[in-house]
Design an enzyme around this catalytic site. Structure first.
Site, PDB file in Angstrom:
ATOM      1  N   ASP A 193      -7.078 -55.840  87.467  1.00 36.97           N
ATOM      2  CA  ASP A 193      -8.102 -54.832  87.234  1.00 36.97           C
ATOM      3  C   ASP A 193      -8.981 -55.329  86.081  1.00 36.97           C
ATOM      4  O   ASP A 193      -8.622 -55.193  84.911  1.00 36.97           O
ATOM      5  CB  ASP A 193      -7.451 -53.487  86.901  1.00 36.97           C
ATOM      6  CG  ASP A 193      -8.503 -52.402  86.678  1.00 36.97           C
ATOM      7  OD1 ASP A 193      -9.709 -52.731  86.617  1.00 36.97           O
ATOM      8  OD2 ASP A 193      -8.104 -51.228  86.561  1.00 36.97           O
TER       9      ASP A 193
ATOM     10  N   LYS B 140     -18.038 -51.500  85.352  1.00 35.27           N
ATOM     11  CA  LYS B 140     -18.682 -51.564  84.044  1.00 35.27           C
ATOM     12  C   LYS B 140     -19.813 -52.608  83.957  1.00 35.27           C
ATOM     13  O   LYS B 140     -20.909 -52.314  84.411  1.00 35.27           O
ATOM     14  CB  LYS B 140     -17.618 -51.711  82.960  1.00 35.27           C
ATOM     15  CG  LYS B 140     -16.707 -50.445  82.994  1.00 35.27           C
ATOM     16  CD  LYS B 140     -15.770 -50.236  81.857  1.00 35.27           C
ATOM     17  CE  LYS B 140     -15.177 -48.837  81.922  1.00 35.27           C
ATOM     18  NZ  LYS B 140     -13.750 -48.723  82.123  1.00 35.27           N
TER      19      LYS B 140
ATOM     20  N   TYR C 160      -4.895 -48.242  82.409  1.00 38.55           N
ATOM     21  CA  TYR C 160      -5.657 -47.222  83.131  1.00 38.55           C
ATOM     22  C   TYR C 160      -6.380 -47.888  84.278  1.00 38.55           C
ATOM     23  O   TYR C 160      -6.994 -48.946  84.103  1.00 38.55           O
ATOM     24  CB  TYR C 160      -6.666 -46.565  82.185  1.00 38.55           C
ATOM     25  CG  TYR C 160      -7.551 -45.520  82.844  1.00 38.55           C
ATOM     26  CD1 TYR C 160      -7.019 -44.308  83.291  1.00 38.55           C
ATOM     27  CD2 TYR C 160      -8.920 -45.734  83.006  1.00 38.55           C
ATOM     28  CE1 TYR C 160      -7.831 -43.341  83.872  1.00 38.55           C
ATOM     29  CE2 TYR C 160      -9.734 -44.775  83.587  1.00 38.55           C
ATOM     30  CZ  TYR C 160      -9.181 -43.580  84.024  1.00 38.55           C
ATOM     31  OH  TYR C 160      -9.988 -42.632  84.600  1.00 38.55           O
TER      32      TYR C 160
HETATM   33  C1  LIG Z   1     -13.066 -47.847  83.185  1.00 34.41           C
HETATM   34  C2  LIG Z   1     -11.907 -48.383  83.931  1.00 34.41           C
HETATM   35  C3  LIG Z   1     -11.590 -47.951  85.231  1.00 34.41           C
HETATM   36  C4  LIG Z   1     -12.274 -46.790  85.888  1.00 34.41           C
HETATM   37  O1  LIG Z   1     -13.620 -47.005  86.105  1.00 34.41           O
HETATM   38  P1  LIG Z   1     -14.589 -45.741  86.310  1.00 34.41           P
HETATM   39  O2  LIG Z   1     -15.893 -46.353  86.629  1.00 34.41           O
HETATM   40  O3  LIG Z   1     -14.558 -44.970  85.016  1.00 34.41           O
HETATM   41  O4  LIG Z   1     -14.021 -44.936  87.437  1.00 34.41           O
HETATM   42  C5  LIG Z   1     -10.578 -48.610  85.907  1.00 34.41           C
HETATM   43  N1  LIG Z   1      -9.911 -49.632  85.338  1.00 34.41           N
HETATM   44  C6  LIG Z   1     -10.180 -50.053  84.097  1.00 34.41           C
HETATM   45  C7  LIG Z   1      -9.428 -51.214  83.524  1.00 34.41           C
HETATM   46  C8  LIG Z   1     -11.177 -49.439  83.337  1.00 34.41           C
HETATM   47  O5  LIG Z   1     -11.409 -49.849  82.088  1.00 34.41           O
END
Ligand SMILES: *Cc1c(COP(=O)(O)O)cnc(C)c1O
Length: 428
Positions: free
Chosen positions: A237, A270, A142
């Protein structure tokens, strides 16, 4: 005092599904979502005054637990000085410098307000820097909810533009190539076929959005090699893993195992916001120079580098650099994971689990899965029963079997013991 179900009913009248992010609705596990009134350390308290040991931690950001005194003080001070100016502030430099100090693969960062924005901008930057249209993502990873990234996959090589969300047009997803995670052969084949059209590959180094699946060493090695050979950028990511699995993030972990390993673009979120809306993407200087106002890749944000959010992120990053922080966090998390494995074994329940730093995952499967298809073979009914038994016992796990879990520095040995005792009863 309104009950959780009264609040859910009221919320459902004015907010679609009663929630502002779908997984909160408990649809996968059934039952009524808990409306959280407050958090303190390792605990959250719902509207009915019930206390839970929190293993979600806002899905990762709350690495220090809730209401850490140093962070709270920094946020209150910043808020008193002003919420937002739409002009640069010194704190943005401080946060950028702090991130760069901890991430040797990048020379510059741009701050944004969500992980979604950061990955979206990273893809645009990769396309702008290479002048190429396509990118590869992996099934079960994701990267936020922008259209081109919301493509999951069918099976087989290079499933083109098969939208898995309504509202994503085939056009928006036409340049997204979706492959199986940890499948080196597919990756080789895709590069052989589209190599010259690929701007980048985006990957979660430890896929936390299909619970907890590590990129294997051969897979990560192949990713780096193929990107370099074909002039595509490797985008890690690390929105979830960044400053969560270790001070060096997941890339530090892989750099130790694969000599010379480094991504081209890194994405954070995060933990770097400590619970406030803040994310970032960074790369080496020559790549970042493509961004406006220097280059032709446009990217902007009214609240980007927000003074209160940066204060929260900065205070959080300073705390996690204190000596022994990650050793203690990793040991506590390991205690939980090993304990759960032992409890499951005692009860003859098929179970596997893994962790890195303060992030963990567990599966009601005999062996750790390597890709999304295998993750999905989990017995959902069994997981849901386990989830609810734990919740009733005051242990708040992620309400879906494809989500990672998080331990904070505020979780005590007693909290882990209480969790294992609840798991013993639940698994029995
Ligand atoms: C949480 C997450 C996102 C999206 O971040 P948001 O702040 O919810 O838009 C993108 N990539 C990864 C790996 C994530 O865990």
């Amino acid at each position: 005092m309104a009950s959780n179900s009264e609040l859910f009913e009221r919320a459902s009248r004015v907010i679609p599904g009663g929630v502002n992010s779908p997984v909160r609705a408990f649809r996968a596990v059934g039952g009524t979502p808990r409306f959280i009134a407050r958090g303190e350390g390792a605990y959250i308290y719902d509207a009915e005054g019930r206390r839970y040991v929190d293993y979600i931690g806002s899905w990762g950001p709350m690495i220090l637990g809730h209401g850490h005194p140093a962070v709270l003080e920094a946020v209150l001070k910043a808020a008193a000085e002003g919420f937002s100016f739409g002009a640069p502030t010194e704190r943005e430099i401080e946060l950028a410098e702090e991130i760069l100090k901890l991430v040797p693969s990048i020379d510059q960062v741009r701050l944004v307000s969500s992980g979604t924005e950061a990955t979206m901008s990273a893809i645009r930057l990769a396309r702008g820097a290479t002048g190429r249209p396509k990118f590869i993502k992996f099934e079960g990873c994701y990267h936020g909810h922008t259209d081109a990234l919301l493509v999951k996959a069918g099976s087989g090589l290079a499933t083109f533009g098969h939208p898995t969300s309504a509202g994503v047009t085939p056009g928006a997803a036409a340049d997204t190539v979706v492959l199986e995670y940890n499948n080196v052969e597919q990756l080789e084949a895709a590069f052989a076929e589209f190599g010259r059209e690929l701007a980048c590959v985006i990957v979660e180094p430890i896929a936390g959005n299909m619970n907890f699946v590590r990129a294997s060493l051969p897979f990560m090695t192949a990713l780096r090699r193929l990107c370099t050979e074909h002039g595509a950028l490797l985008v890690l990511d690390e929105v979830m893993t960044g400053f969560r699995v270790g001070l060096g993030s997941a890339q530090g972990h892989y750099a130790q195992l694969i000599p010379g390993f480094a991504p081209d673009i890194s994405v954070f979120g995060k933990v770097i916001g400590g619970g406030m809306p803040l994310a970032a993407f960074g790369a080496r200087r020559e790549v970042m120079q493509h961004l406006a106002p220097l280059g032709g890749v446009y990217q902007a944000g009214t609240l980007s580098g927000n003074p209160v959010a940066t204060a929260c992120g900065l205070a959080t990053l300073r705390e996690i650099q204190k000596p022994g922080f990650f050793d203690a966090l990793a040991a506590r998390t390991r205690q939980l994971v090993d304990g759960l494995k032992a409890v499951a074994a005692d009860n003859g329940v098929p179970f596997s689990a893994d962790c890195e730093g303060g992030m963990f995952g567990f599966f009601l499967l005999p062996e750790l899965p390597q890709n999304y298809t295998t993750v999905m073979t989990t017995d959902k009914e069994r997981f849901n029963r386990f989830f609810h038994a734990m919740l009733d016992a005051g242990i708040y796990l992620a309400p879906a079997l494809y989500e990672a879990g998080f331990v904070s520095a505020a979780h005590s040995e007693a909290d882990i013991a209480a969790t294992l005792a609840a798991a013993r009863t639940a698994l029995r």
